[in-house]
Design an enzyme around this catalytic site. Structure first.
Site, PDB file in Angstrom:
ATOM      1  N   THR A   1     -20.730 -12.084  16.996  1.00 52.93           N
ATOM      2  CA  THR A   1     -21.348 -13.353  17.384  1.00 52.93           C
ATOM      3  C   THR A   1     -21.564 -13.389  18.897  1.00 52.93           C
ATOM      4  OG1 THR A   1     -20.252 -14.454  15.535  1.00 52.93           O
ATOM      5  CG2 THR A   1     -21.155 -15.860  17.261  1.00 52.93           C
TER       6      THR A   1
ATOM      7  N   ASP B   1     -11.226 -13.504   4.568  1.00 51.98           N
ATOM      8  CA  ASP B   1     -11.196 -14.071   5.926  1.00 51.98           C
ATOM      9  C   ASP B   1      -9.918 -14.903   6.105  1.00 51.98           C
ATOM     10  OD1 ASP B   1     -11.820 -15.158   8.404  1.00 51.98           O
ATOM     11  OD2 ASP B   1     -13.941 -15.400   7.898  1.00 51.98           O
ATOM     12  N   ILE B   2      -9.216 -14.652   7.178  1.00 56.70           N
ATOM     13  CA  ILE B   2      -7.984 -15.400   7.481  1.00 56.70           C
ATOM     14  C   ILE B   2      -8.206 -16.337   8.667  1.00 56.70           C
ATOM     15  CG2 ILE B   2      -5.552 -15.235   8.103  1.00 56.70           C
ATOM     16  CD1 ILE B   2      -6.238 -14.188   5.292  1.00 56.70           C
TER      17      ILE B   2
ATOM     18  N   LYS C   1      -9.057 -31.010  10.278  1.00 59.60           N
ATOM     19  CA  LYS C   1      -7.927 -31.949  10.282  1.00 59.60           C
ATOM     20  C   LYS C   1      -7.991 -32.864  11.495  1.00 59.60           C
ATOM     21  CE  LYS C   1      -2.883 -32.259  10.318  1.00 59.60           C
ATOM     22  NZ  LYS C   1      -1.605 -31.567  10.092  1.00 59.60           N
TER      23      LYS C   1
ATOM     24  N   HIS D   1     -31.974 -34.628 -29.378  1.00 59.11           N
ATOM     25  CA  HIS D   1     -30.517 -34.799 -29.432  1.00 59.11           C
ATOM     26  C   HIS D   1     -29.813 -33.462 -29.635  1.00 59.11           C
ATOM     27  CE1 HIS D   1     -31.006 -39.105 -29.249  1.00 59.11           C
ATOM     28  NE2 HIS D   1     -31.821 -39.066 -30.284  1.00 59.11           N
TER      29      HIS D   1
ATOM     30  N   GLY E   1     -41.001 -37.945 -28.353  1.00 57.89           N
ATOM     31  CA  GLY E   1     -39.944 -38.312 -27.406  1.00 57.89           C
ATOM     32  C   GLY E   1     -38.915 -37.223 -27.200  1.00 57.89           C
TER      33      GLY E   1
ATOM     34  N   GLU F   1     -40.542 -36.148 -23.279  1.00 54.71           N
ATOM     35  CA  GLU F   1     -39.733 -36.561 -22.127  1.00 54.71           C
ATOM     36  C   GLU F   1     -39.740 -35.517 -21.019  1.00 54.71           C
ATOM     37  OE1 GLU F   1     -38.175 -39.264 -21.401  1.00 54.71           O
ATOM     38  OE2 GLU F   1     -37.946 -40.392 -23.252  1.00 54.71           O
TER      39      GLU F   1
ATOM     40  N   PHE G   1     -20.359 -18.833 -43.674  1.00 55.84           N
ATOM     41  CA  PHE G   1     -20.491 -18.395 -45.074  1.00 55.84           C
ATOM     42  C   PHE G   1     -20.565 -19.572 -46.041  1.00 55.84           C
ATOM     43  CE2 PHE G   1     -15.723 -17.936 -44.442  1.00 55.84           C
ATOM     44  CZ  PHE G   1     -15.334 -19.007 -45.241  1.00 55.84           C
TER      45      PHE G   1
END
Length: 524
Positions: free
Chosen positions: A40, A129-130, A141, A290, A319, A342, A473
């Site tokens: 970075t 990642d820690i 926090k 449905h 519908g 719909e 069955f």
């Protein structure tokens, strides 16, 4: 406790560098000191920005291959101390700890690493990642004094607020960012725990991780972000929302192209018709009401498939919702637009099709891309049930002909079609079909005989000479006899009843061909 907090120092350490330089340049423009790590810091310097290395802040070098760089009191003290608290102020002053007012962090792409076939176990573990999650949690926090930025999508809005506030962010923004941050670390830990749950014994670091995709988790962890609030649930007095896995696939990741807001019931029905449509390679159209198919058909093209599906039960189709496994073309759209529907789910809609649907402003058009099958979760009082997705498929060569007369080639094609549809019908289920078209659907009945009779009663097309599929069955010959009486000449069913021989004898007596699949498709 002040609402506005000026950003004077920011710590940036990101895996995803999308928009990073622009955001950092904006921060620098407000006089913010930039502190960064590794890649970075390098990216920021290459862009011409002045950056302080984290080791300059801590007075301690990055070590252990970068495992230890931000895990330091001068980082977490700078994040966690409460501004204006006399005791905290005295402690940081005594130890030379400088405030950090913003953290810009996203985490190692653990899930991406875990998804690589044959990934080495050691490489998988190294991508946990820690330091990142620790900084995220500390900053979140202490949101009263610190802003935690975990999404590049937030950069533009934050730049605008910083401009408006003279380099400060308001409390509401810091609180929103903090909630996002805790959601991120929760999801991250869930992904790690779920992945490691699939590794029974820890292999050597250089050996493949050996993820067992078939194993069920020792602990079920579900962490899906809110995708959409819904007006209500199945009924107006029930609250509801849609949560998505973030893949952009399936019904939860679909893109709505037009129409009213999708409802809870729309989404459930769309999922039902879309999943059934995916069973077929040839053009297929499924009409659902449905959650049960009231019409399903394949054809040489979508128009033919739609007409066949509609003909099965045009009354129930009114519908309903429609699932289609091809891009919808103009001809099909012209015909479908004649029916009140719909919603429609399809992989795409041609420009001409969208033009024809545009006049039906309430019709919901949904563009869907198929999602891989995932385990199915259902709530029961006091807990959850988890099972594999029903991926059971049967090919013609795997069927066992059990009657004196085997099915004809034409009957066999119809039987396989009916079997695929039956898999998606609520139990007890009987499906009558012919030539890639459902003729009658008996769904959700308490007895198999009733399902056979109900499916025949629903039929508006002739059943004589059709085939029938049963999702489980026949426990007695009476169900088979009801199917034959309705006009079916061939039947597909799982087999496995203690009275199979009685059912087979009844089929032989009636001249009905019958095949066993060896698998069933209960759907509760």
């Amino acid at each position: 406790m002040s609402s506005e907090k000026r950003i004077r120092r920011a710590l940036l350490s990101v895996t995803d560098k999308t928009g990073l330089v622009e955001f950092a340049r904006a921060l620098a423009g407000f006089g913010v000191d930039l502190v960064s790590t590794g890649g970075t810091a390098r990216a920021l310097r290459e862009a011409g920005l002045t950056v302080k290395d984290i080791s300059e802040l801590t007075g301690f070098p990055e070590m252990l291959d970068g495992r230890v760089k931000t895990l330091h009191p001068k980082v977490h003290g700078g994040l966690l101390y409460i501004r204006g608290n006399a005791e905290h102020e005295a402690a940081v002053a005594a130890h030379g700890i400088e405030p950090i007012d913003m953290v810009v962090v996203n985490l190692y792409a653990f899930e991406k690493t875990a998804s690589v076939p044959g990934v080495a176990f050691g490489h998988l573990i190294e991508n946990i990642d820690i330091g990142g999650p620790s900084m995220v949690r500390s900053a979140a926090k202490n949101f009263e004094d610190v802003a935690i930025v975990t999404r590049s999508a937030d950069y533009p809005a934050l730049i605008e607020e910083l401009k408006a506030g003279g380099g400060a962010l308001c409390r509401a923004t810091r609180w929103r960012l903090a909630k996002q941050a805790f959601a991120l670390t929760a999801a991250y830990d869930t992904a790690i725990a779920n992945t490691l749950d699939k590794i029974a014994e820890a292999p050597a670091p250089s050996a493949p991780a050996g993820l067992d995709a078939a194993s069920l988790p020792a602990t079920l962890r579900i962490n899906y972000p809110l995708a959409q609030s819904l007006r209500y649930g199945e009924n107006p007095h029930q609250r509801a929302a849609l949560y998505a896995d973030g893949s952009g696939l399936g019904i939860a990741g679909a893109r709505q192209l037009q129409g009213k807001e999708l409802s809870f019931n729309n989404l459930v029905d769309l999922d039902a018709c879309w999943e059934l449509a995916q069973e077929f390679d040839e053009p297929a159209v499924i009409i659902v009401k449905h959650t049960n198919p009231c019409g399903a058909a394949t054809g040489a093209n979508l128009l033919e498939a739609y007409k066949k599906a509609l003909a099965c039960d045009p009354v129930s189709a009114y519908g309903g919702v429609i699932g289609i496994n091809r891009e919808v073309d103009a001809e099909s759209a012209e015909e479908i637009a004649k029916l009140f529907v719909e919603a429609i789910a399809a992989p795409g809609f041609s420009a001409e099709a969208r033009e024809r649907f545009a006049a039906k402003k309430n019709l919901r058009l949904v563009e869907v891309h198929a999602a891989p099958a995932k385990p199915v979760v259902k709530h029961v009082s006091g807990g959850l049930l988890l099972q594999d997705a029903d991926n059971g498929h049967i090919a013609a060569g795997e069927l066992k002909a059990v009657t004196q007369r085997p099915p004809t080639a034409e009957e066999l094609r119809s039987l396989l079609f009916a079997w695929r549809v039956c898999k998606h019908v609520k139990s007890n289920a009987i499906v009558y079909a012919r030539d890639g078209q459902t003729l009658g659907v008996g769904a959700g009945q308490m007895s198999r005989v009733d399902a056979a009779r109900f499916g025949a009663m629903k039929a508006v097309l002739p059943l004589q000479g059709c085939v029938a599929a049963s999702d489980a069955f026949f426990p007695f010959p009476d169900g088979l006899e009801a199917v034959a009486q309705a006009g079916a000449t061939a039947v597909i069913q799982p087999g496995g009843s203690v009275r199979d021989q009685d059912v087979i004898a009844a089929a032989d007596k009636l001249g009905v061909a019958m095949v066993f699949t060896g698998i069933r498709h209960f759907r509760h």
